[in-house]
Each structure stands twice: as C-alpha cells, then as structure tokens.
Design an enzyme around this catalytic site. Structure first.
Site, PDB file in Angstrom:
ATOM      1  N   HIS A   1      -7.438  -2.069   5.962  1.00 24.87           N
ATOM      2  CA  HIS A   1      -6.536  -1.016   6.419  1.00 24.87           C
ATOM      3  C   HIS A   1      -7.161   0.342   6.103  1.00 24.87           C
ATOM      4  CE1 HIS A   1      -2.849   0.394   8.017  1.00 24.87           C
ATOM      5  NE2 HIS A   1      -2.287   0.777   6.888  1.00 24.87           N
TER       6      HIS A   1
ATOM      7  N   ASP B   1       5.834   4.257   5.075  1.00 20.90           N
ATOM      8  CA  ASP B   1       6.722   3.211   5.605  1.00 20.90           C
ATOM      9  C   ASP B   1       6.748   1.965   4.711  1.00 20.90           C
ATOM     10  OD1 ASP B   1       4.053   3.034   6.604  1.00 20.90           O
ATOM     11  OD2 ASP B   1       4.663   1.622   8.161  1.00 20.90           O
ATOM     12  N   HIS B   2       5.962   1.974   3.614  1.00 21.33           N
ATOM     13  CA  HIS B   2       5.952   0.833   2.694  1.00 21.33           C
ATOM     14  C   HIS B   2       6.394   1.199   1.278  1.00 21.33           C
ATOM     15  CE1 HIS B   2       3.818  -1.750   5.630  1.00 21.33           C
ATOM     16  NE2 HIS B   2       3.495  -0.554   6.091  1.00 21.33           N
TER      17      HIS B   2
ATOM     18  N   HIS C   1       0.841  -1.203   0.000  1.00 22.89           N
ATOM     19  CA  HIS C   1       0.000   0.000   0.000  1.00 22.89           C
ATOM     20  C   HIS C   1       0.871   1.245   0.000  1.00 22.89           C
ATOM     21  CE1 HIS C   1       0.791  -0.688   4.244  1.00 22.89           C
ATOM     22  NE2 HIS C   1       0.202   0.441   4.611  1.00 22.89           N
TER      23      HIS C   1
HETATM   24 ZN   LIG Z   1       2.900   0.351   7.924  1.00 20.33          ZN
HETATM   25 ZN   LIG Z   2      -0.218   1.325   6.561  1.00 24.07          ZN
END
Ligand SMILES: [Zn+2]
Ligand SMILES: [Zn+2]
Length: 247
Positions: free
Chosen positions: A138, A66-67, A62
């Site tokens: 999410h 942080d990804h 996603h």
């Molecule tokens: Zn994350």
């Molecule tokens: Zn996330």
C-alpha cells in the site's frame, strides 16, 4: 472460539450516507476484537449493541483516515462511559506516536490501562485466538491480520495491491475479507493508488484456497455492480449484520 463476525463499515475513502468507512468486529465468548476504526465507527458499534467491557483488542491496519479516524474518539468515549477494562491496540510502527500525540494534543488522560503494540507478528489473545500479520502493498505501511481459533479463521486484507503475502496469510482460511476498491476497468487507477480490483480479490482468494471471500472497502461506484458476484457458491457482498461462525 470465534462466535460472530460483522462488518461495521465497508466504504473506501469517505463515509457514505448509508455506509461508514472501515471497521470489522470479531466476537469471541468473553471478549470482542475490533479491526480498524474509521470515522463513525463508534455509532455503528453502539447501534449493534457491543459493550465496552468486552472490547479488549483493537487491530489497526494502517494510518489512513478511513481506517483510524475514529480511534481517538472511541478511546475518549470509553473513558466518558467510566469503563475500566484494559485495552490493547495493535498496528503498524507509527501507531504509538499517532495515539500518544493525539491524546496529548487533545488533553485526554485515559482513565483505564491501555497498551499499544506495534508491528505484531504472532500474538496470542486470551489463550484461544492466535493472530498473525503480513505486510501489504500500500502507499503507507499497512498490515493484514489473520485470526485463528480452533473453530474458525478469518483474514482481513485491506488496503493493498494483490500480493503473495495475502495468499500465504489467507491460506485455507474460512473467511477472507479482501478489499475491492475498484471495478476491473479501473485497473490503472487501482495500481496508481495501491488498491485492488474485483478480479484481483477473486484471484487472491482462489490462490489462497479461501473457503469464503467477502468483499469490502468499496469505491463510490462499485457496490451496486457486484451484487451477483460469488466465490465457492457464496455471495461476496454481505450486509452489516453479524455472521455466525459457529457452524
Ligand atoms: Zn482505505
Ligand atoms: Zn489506505
């Protein structure tokens, strides 16, 4: 054939001095697969001696920083290193928009061929790995992936509340990597931020009959509290070394 699996970063949200944010590597005989590319992934990837020519596939779960925060940089560094091998990037719907926009804004012309494929359901990589995806629960559109080879299967499920979609995706897999952002006493916070607690991750692994559970995506205070947690007699906390998947 899947040879090794490695976590390059397992922090949730922001990178820590001793641990970066989300990124995972699966190494096959002729190519590598990266899953997520948070900020700082490139240096970890370099430190562990991976090569540009083998990096053929990137799967993004996603678009949270942080990804995905390291992806544009990684693509740029590949160009700077004069690597010409093509790359295919998979991810949720808005990934293409994100990459195209950032490349234009930063005036980056990639010199190698690349493809961005969104919302993959069933993909076949190089005839030996089959990839399935499932939609997570999410705060933004988020996909989990299952990588099936003849010898091994790995599921990466991050970021999400506990969901039956993970149970189906991870059914009887060899390794389930499940996010574990909070301890159980932070259940309310986990629900508010669409993340899982330790108990959630254990419950999903049990229900899916995963052979091994590896925890990742740790919030600030959790990592030193789960040292003794195990599933099927194997520790759920691993270090940043490669795991051999070939028996
Ligand atoms: Zn994350
Ligand atoms: Zn996330």
């Amino acid at each position: 054939m899947i040879n090794t699996f490695q976590i390059l970063g397992m922090s949730a949200g922001s990178p820590q001095l001793d641990q970066g944010v989300s990124s995972y590597m699966i190494s096959c005989s002729n190519y590598d697969i990266m899953i997520d590319c948070g900020e700082g992934t490139y240096l970890e990837w370099l430190k562990h001696k991976y090569s540009w020519n083998k990096l053929r596939y990137i799967f993004i779960t996603h678009l949270h920083p942080d990804h995905i925060g390291g992806l544009i940089n990684l693509l740029f560094y590949k160009k700077l290193s004069n690597s010409n091998t093509p790359i295919i990037i998979y991810g949720p719907k808005r990934l293409k928009e994100y990459v195209d926009f950032n490349l234009i804004m930063q005036n980056i012309n990639l010199s190698y061929s690349y493809k961005i494929l969104t919302n993959p359901k069933f993909e076949k990589l190089n005839d030996d790995i089959f990839v399935e995806s499932a939609i997570m629960k999410h705060s933004v559109k988020c996909l989990s992936y299952r990588f099936n080879a003849l010898n091994f299967s790995i599921v990466i499920a991050t970021d999400t509340l506990p969901t039956d979609n993970t149970v189906y995706l991870a059914s009887n897999c060899d390794i389930l990597v499940h996010e574990c952002t909070f301890m159980n006493y932070n259940l309310e916070k986990a629900k508010q931020t669409y993340h899982s607690t330790l108990n959630d991750a254990l419950y999903i692994a049990e229900k899916a009959k995963a052979k091994r559970l590896i925890l990742s995506h740790f919030g600030n205070e959790i990592k030193n509290k789960i040292d003794n947690v195990s599933f099927n007699n194997q520790k759920c906390l691993i270090n940043n070394n490669r795991i051999n998947c070939n028996g």
